[in-house]
Design an enzyme around this catalytic site. Structure first.
Site, PDB file in Angstrom:
ATOM      1  N   ASP A 130       0.843  -1.188   0.000  1.00 32.61           N
ATOM      2  CA  ASP A 130       0.000   0.000   0.000  1.00 32.61           C
ATOM      3  C   ASP A 130       0.883   1.244   0.000  1.00 32.61           C
ATOM      4  OD1 ASP A 130      -2.418   1.270  -0.168  1.00 32.61           O
ATOM      5  OD2 ASP A 130      -2.768   1.322   1.986  1.00 32.61           O
ATOM      6  N   HIS A 150      -4.170  13.892   1.146  1.00 35.58           N
ATOM      7  CA  HIS A 150      -4.418  13.023   2.301  1.00 35.58           C
ATOM      8  C   HIS A 150      -3.221  13.058   3.246  1.00 35.58           C
ATOM      9  CE1 HIS A 150      -5.508   9.437   4.644  1.00 35.58           C
ATOM     10  NE2 HIS A 150      -4.331   8.923   4.356  1.00 35.58           N
ATOM     11  N   GLU A 159     -10.747   3.980   3.699  1.00 32.77           N
ATOM     12  CA  GLU A 159      -9.831   4.777   2.878  1.00 32.77           C
ATOM     13  C   GLU A 159     -10.146   4.521   1.412  1.00 32.77           C
ATOM     14  OE1 GLU A 159      -5.755   4.034   4.098  1.00 32.77           O
ATOM     15  OE2 GLU A 159      -5.916   5.536   5.702  1.00 32.77           O
ATOM     16  N   GLU A 205      -9.244   4.211  -2.163  1.00 33.97           N
ATOM     17  CA  GLU A 205      -8.007   3.967  -2.918  1.00 33.97           C
ATOM     18  C   GLU A 205      -8.319   3.248  -4.227  1.00 33.97           C
ATOM     19  OE1 GLU A 205      -4.647   2.373  -0.891  1.00 33.97           O
ATOM     20  OE2 GLU A 205      -5.351   2.964   1.103  1.00 33.97           O
ATOM     21  N   ASP A 258      -9.242   0.474   2.033  1.00 33.00           N
ATOM     22  CA  ASP A 258      -8.279   0.075   3.059  1.00 33.00           C
ATOM     23  C   ASP A 258      -8.861   0.443   4.429  1.00 33.00           C
ATOM     24  OD1 ASP A 258      -5.989  -0.649   4.405  1.00 33.00           O
ATOM     25  OD2 ASP A 258      -4.916   1.208   3.939  1.00 33.00           O
ATOM     26  N   ARG A 273      -8.378   3.565  13.413  1.00 35.21           N
ATOM     27  CA  ARG A 273      -7.536   4.740  13.691  1.00 35.21           C
ATOM     28  C   ARG A 273      -6.953   4.743  15.095  1.00 35.21           C
ATOM     29  NH1 ARG A 273      -6.281   5.865   8.678  1.00 35.21           N
ATOM     30  NH2 ARG A 273      -8.044   6.554   7.424  1.00 35.21           N
ATOM     31  N   GLN A 290      -4.192   2.298  15.058  1.00 33.26           N
ATOM     32  CA  GLN A 290      -3.124   2.838  14.207  1.00 33.26           C
ATOM     33  C   GLN A 290      -2.287   3.880  14.951  1.00 33.26           C
ATOM     34  OE1 GLN A 290      -4.651   4.597  10.619  1.00 33.26           O
ATOM     35  NE2 GLN A 290      -2.637   5.046   9.765  1.00 33.26           N
ATOM     36  N   LYS A 343      -4.690  -2.259  10.001  1.00 29.20           N
ATOM     37  CA  LYS A 343      -4.994  -2.306   8.571  1.00 29.20           C
ATOM     38  C   LYS A 343      -5.311  -3.700   8.049  1.00 29.20           C
ATOM     39  CE  LYS A 343      -3.810   2.028   7.482  1.00 29.20           C
ATOM     40  NZ  LYS A 343      -4.646   2.921   6.665  1.00 29.20           N
ATOM     41  N   THR A 377      -9.607  -5.707   3.886  1.00 33.58           N
ATOM     42  CA  THR A 377      -9.384  -4.744   2.800  1.00 33.58           C
ATOM     43  C   THR A 377     -10.276  -5.200   1.660  1.00 33.58           C
ATOM     44  OG1 THR A 377      -7.074  -4.477   3.475  1.00 33.58           O
ATOM     45  CG2 THR A 377      -7.652  -3.690   1.278  1.00 33.58           C
ATOM     46  N   GLU A 397     -10.236  12.546   7.851  1.00 34.30           N
ATOM     47  CA  GLU A 397     -10.083  13.884   7.269  1.00 34.30           C
ATOM     48  C   GLU A 397     -11.391  14.674   7.310  1.00 34.30           C
ATOM     49  OE1 GLU A 397      -7.607  13.354   3.409  1.00 34.30           O
ATOM     50  OE2 GLU A 397      -8.138  11.390   4.213  1.00 34.30           O
TER      51      GLU A 397
HETATM   52 CA    CA Z   1      -4.075   3.072   2.910  1.00 38.14          CA
END
Ligand code: CA
Length: 442
Positions: A143, A150, A214, A216, A248, A252, A255, A268, A272, A388
Site C-alpha cells: 500500500d 491526504h 480509505e 483507494e 483500506d 484509527r 493505528q 490495517k 481490505t 479527514e
Molecule cells: Ca491506505
C-alpha cells in the site's frame, strides 16, 4: 494486433460502438462495450470452480460457456481456454498483447450486428446471478501513500508544524500489507478488536472505536520481473494489467498507538475490500493525462522520470465514497455521497510506483496488488477518509437524515465508486466496492 493511434487508441475505443447487449448501451452503465473488464465468478449458489468473465452492461459474459460454445480464432482460442479455467493470473502474466487480442475479439463479437450474437447470447449470466470472487490470486500487497492532500491533511492532525515529512516529495512512501485479508466487494466484516491508548495510563484492548475507510485504487501487476532486475520507468506500465477499487479499512485508534516506529500493522490487516472487476490499462487509455509537478517543487529523480510518464502518466478517474447507515437502510433511503476526488491529483503515477518498488531489485509477480493510498482532493470536503472529513473525529459530519458520524458505526455500509468521463469518449466505470461493518465478535 496493432492499429493503435498516437494516443494509444484503437477501434475498440470508438465512442459510437454499441453492443447487442442492450444494457451495455445505457449511457450510465459502468460496463459499456468500450470497457470489457475481467473478473472471476461462479453462478450464485453453486460450488463450481471459479471461471473468468467479462462485464458487459448488466451481464457477465461467461468465458467458460463462451469457450465451449464457439469457434474462436486460433489467435484468441488459447487465451479464452485459459480464462475458461479461471486462470486469470496466467492470463494477465501474458501482458498487454494478450489483453489487446482478447479486447479486440470480444469488442467485435459483442458489437451490434455481430454474427456471434446468436451463439454468445446463451453465454451471458445476469450480474445479479454471479457470485464474484477476488479478480485474481493476490500474492503480495503493497500500500502506497500517493495522495498528497491526504498525507498533508492527516499529517496536520499529528504534526501541525510539519504535516508533510521531507521524504514525501522525493520517494513514493509505502508499506507491505497483507493479502490474506483481502475480500471482494459484498463480503462484510466484523469490527476489529485491538489495543489502543486512551488518557488512562494503561492501554485498552477492545472493539475499535475509530473505524474508518480509505478511498483507494489498486493496481494489479501483470507480467512480473525477476528478482534482482529493476523495472525501468520506460517499461513500468507494461507490468500492470489494470485497476480495481480498494477500501483500506483502518482502525484509527489502533493505528495511532501502534504505528511508530514500524508503520501500519493490525490497524490495517483485518479487512481490505476490492472491487471484482479489473479495468484494463487499455480501457483506461482514453483518460490518460500528463503528469505534472509544480516547477517550485522537487522534480522526480531520473529513475522516477520518463518521457511517457510526463506525457501521459496520470489518469483522470473520478472517485467517490457513499455511505448508507442502518437507519437509512431501514427507511429505504439510498446511500449518500460523502465526497468526490480524482486520481489525477495523485502525487506519484502508477509507473513511478512500479519503478520505485522494483528499483532495489524487488520482484513483482502476476497478481500482486499495489494500493494507491487514500485519494483525497485539494479541498477539505474532498477527504478520502472520515479521519479527514471529521478533522480527526472532532467535527462530526451530518447526514441529510440528521444522523451524524465521527467514525463508522456497526451496520454502516461504505461503497466506493469510480468512473472515467471525457468529451468524445464513452464513459466507463469500475462497478461497486462495498462492504458493511458488522458488530464485533463478543
Ligand atoms: Ca491506505
Amino acid at each position: 494486433m496493432s492499429g493503435l493511434d498516437r494516443h494509444g487508441l484503437d477501434a475498440t475505443h470508438d465512442a459510437a460502438l454499441r453492443s447487442w447487449v442492450a444494457s451495455a448501451n445505457d449511457p450510465l452503465t459502468d460496463f459499456p462495450l468500450q470497457n470489457l473488464p475481467l473478473g472471476r465468478f461462479r453462478r450464485r449458489g453453486s460450488d463450481e470452480p471459479l471461471r473468468a468473465g467479462v462485464a458487459i452492461g448488466e451481464a457477465v459474459l461467461d468465458l467458460r460457456l463462451a469457450c465451449e460454445a464457439g469457434s474462436w480464432s486460433p489467435e484468441v482460442s488459447p487465451l479464452i481456454e485459459l480464462l475458461a479455467r479461471g486462470e486469470l493470473n496466467a492470463f494477465i502474466a501474458l501482458g498487454a498483447a494478450a489483453r489487446r487480442t482478447l479486447r479486440s475479439v470480444l469488442s467485435l463479437a459483442l458489437r451490434e450486428g455481430s454474427g456471434s450474437e446468436r451463439w454468445l447470447q446463451p453465454c451471458l449470466v445476469p450480474q445479479a446471478q454471479a457470485e464474484m470472487a477476488l479478480p485474481c490470486e493476490v500474492g503480495d500487497y503493497t500500500d502506497f501513500f500517493t495522495g498528497i492532500h491526504h498525507a498533508t491533511a492527516v499529517g496536520k492532525l499529528f504534526r501541525p508544524d510539519q504535516p508533510l515529512l521531507p521524504n514525501y516529495e522525493w520517494v513514493p512512501i509505502g508499506y507491505h500489507g497483507r493479502s490474506s485479508s483481502l475480500q471482494v466487494s459484498g463480503q462484510d466484516f466484523r469490527r476489529p478488536r485491538g489495543q489502543y491508548k486512551t488518557d488512562a495510563a494503561v492501554p485498552v484492548f477492545g472493539p475499535c472505536q475509530r473505524l474508518d475507510y480509505e478511498l483507494e485504487l489498486g493496481a494489479i501487476v501483470g507480467p512480473g520481473n525477476a528478482l534482482g532486475e529493476p523495472i525501468p520507468m520506460a517499461r513500468a506500465e507494461q507490468h500492470l494489467a489494470g485497476l480495481v477499487l480498494l477500501n483500506d479499512w483502518s482502525a484509527r485508534d489502533v493505528q495511532a498507538w501502534e504505528y511508530q516506529p514500524l508503520g501500519p500493522f493490525l490497524a490495517k490487516n483485518f479487512a481490505t475490500t476490492l472491487s471484482p472487476w479489473i479495468v484494463t490499462m487499455e480501457a483506461l487509455q482514453p483518460f490518460r493525462r500528463p503528469f505534472e509537478r509544480a516547477a517550485d517543487r522537487p522534480q522526480p529523480l531520473p529513475h522516477l522520470d520518463g518521457e511517457a510518464n510526463r506525457a501521459q502518466g496520470a489518469i483522470d478517474i473520478a472517485l467517490e465514497v457513499w455511505l448508507q447507515t442502518p437507519a437509512m437502510r431501514e427507511r429505504g433511503d439510498a446511500a449518500e455521497r460523502l465526497m468526490q476526488s480524482n486520481f489525477r491529483d495523485a502525487y506519484w503515477t502508477l509507473a513511478q510506483l512500479v519503478a520505485h518498488h522494483s528499483s532495489n531489485g524487488c520482484n513483482l509477480r502476476p497478481g500482486d496488488l499495489l494500493g494507491s493510498g487514500t485519494q483525497s482532493g485539494p479541498l477539505p470536503a474532498q477527504g478520502g477518509s472520515l479521519l479527514e472529513l471529521t478533522r480527526g473525529g472532532r467535527e462530526p459530519i451530518t447526514l441529510p437524515n440528521g444522523e451524524t458520524r465521527r467514525f463508522l458505526q456497526d451496520g454502516d455500509s461504505v461503497a466506493l465508486r469510480a468512473f472515467c468521463e471525457r468529451a468524445g469518449q464513452r464513459r466507463i466505470g469500475f462497478g461497486e466496492c462495498v462492504a458493511t461493518v458488522l458488530a464485533p465478535r463478543s
